[in-house]
Design a protein around this motif. Structure first.
Motif, short mmCIF file in Angstrom:
data_model
loop_
_atom_site.label_atom_id
_atom_site.label_comp_id
_atom_site.label_asym_id
_atom_site.label_seq_id
_atom_site.Cartn_x
_atom_site.Cartn_y
_atom_site.Cartn_z
N ASN A 82 0.82 -1.21 0.00
CA ASN A 82 0.00 0.00 0.00
C ASN A 82 0.85 1.26 0.00
N VAL A 83 1.81 1.31 -0.91
CA VAL A 83 2.66 2.49 -1.08
C VAL A 83 2.22 3.22 -2.34
N VAL A 84 2.08 4.54 -2.24
CA VAL A 84 1.78 5.39 -3.38
C VAL A 84 3.00 6.26 -3.63
N ASN A 106 2.12 1.50 3.75
CA ASN A 106 1.12 2.55 4.00
C ASN A 106 1.66 3.97 4.01
N VAL A 107 2.44 4.31 2.99
CA VAL A 107 2.99 5.66 2.90
C VAL A 107 2.80 6.22 1.49
N VAL A 108 2.76 7.55 1.43
CA VAL A 108 2.79 8.28 0.16
C VAL A 108 4.17 8.93 0.07
N LEU A 109 4.84 8.69 -1.05
CA LEU A 109 6.18 9.21 -1.26
C LEU A 109 6.14 10.27 -2.35
N ARG A 130 10.54 11.18 -0.29
CA ARG A 130 10.39 11.11 1.16
C ARG A 130 8.92 10.89 1.47
N VAL A 131 8.63 10.48 2.68
CA VAL A 131 7.24 10.26 3.09
C VAL A 131 6.58 11.62 3.28
#
Length: 187
Positions: free
Chosen positions: A153-155, A169-172, A178-179
Motif C-alpha cells: 500500500n505504497v503510493v 502505507n505511505v505516500v512518497l 520522502r514520506v
C-alpha cells in the motif's frame, strides 16, 4: 561463475557476454512484437507477456510501448497494470505484489555502474534487485532506483525519484522521495 550468474548475484559482470546478449535480443523481439499487437488482441498480448516475464498472475495489462532488458527477471502478481511508456531494466530481479499499477512513463531500474571511472570505463556493471509490495501505485514519470524495496500500500507521486526503501502505507514524493503522509489502510 559465468556472467549471467554474476549479474544475478549482484556482482560486476560483462554485459557484452554472448549469452546475455542473446537473452536481451530474445526480450527485445518479444516486446517489439507486443508493442505492435493491437490492444484488441488481448489473448495474444497476454501470451507474449507471459513468454517475456519470469512469472505473472492471470490478470495483467501492459499498454504499449513497453521496454525491458531481459524480461525473465520480472515477476508480477495478480492484477498488474503498466501504462504507456514503462521501462523496466531487469538486470536483477524485479518483483511486484498483487494489485500494482504503474502510471505512464514509469522507470524501474535495477542496473547500476561503478562509481570509480576506471571501473566504469571497463564496461562492466552490476545490479540490485527491486521489490514492490501489494497494492502499490507508482505515479507518472516516477523512478525507482536499484536496490529499493517498497512495502504494501505504497503510493509514489508523479515525478518522484525513489532512492531508498520504505515500509507499508505511505505516500512518497520528491527527489529524493520522502514520506509526505501515511495511509490509513483500514479505510
Amino acid at each position: 561463475m559465468n556472467e549471467k550468474a554474476k549479474m544475478l548475484a549482484g556482482e560486476l559482470y560483462n554485459p557484452a557476454d554472448s549469452e546475455l546478449a542473446e537473452m536481451r535480443l530474445r526480450a527485445r523481439m518479444l516486446f517489439e512484437e507486443l508493442n505492435s499487437v493491437s490492444q484488441q488482441d488481448k489473448l495474444r498480448r497476454d501470451r507474449l507477456i507471459k513468454q517475456l516475464f519470469g512469472s505473472t498472475g492471470e490478470q495483467i495489462q501492459i499498454e504499449s510501448p513497453f521496454h525491458c532488458d531481459y524480461g525473465e527477471n520480472i515477476h508480477v502478481g495478480e492484477n498488474f497494470f503498466a501504462n504507456f511508456g514503462c521501462v523496466i531494466l531487469d538486470v536483477a530481479e524485479v518483483r511486484f505484489g498483487n494489485n500494482c499499477m504503474l502510471a505512464p512513463q514509469v522507470g524501474i531500474y535495477t542496473a547500476t555502474h561503478p562509481l570509480n571511472p576506471v571501473e566504469r570505463r571497463s564496461g562492466r556493471e552490476y545490479a540490485k534487485p527491486i521489490a514492490i509490495g501489494n497494492d502499490c501505485w507508482i505515479g507518472g514519470m516516477a523512478v525507482i532506483n536499484p536496490g529499493v524495496s517498497l512495502g504494501n500500500n505504497v503510493v509514489v507521486a508523479s515525478g518522484a525519484v525513489v532512492t531508498k526503501s520504505f515500509g507499508d502505507n505511505v505516500v512518497l514524493a520528491g527527489n529524493p522521495a520522502r514520506v509526505i503522509r501515511t495511509i490509513n489502510s483500514e479505510s
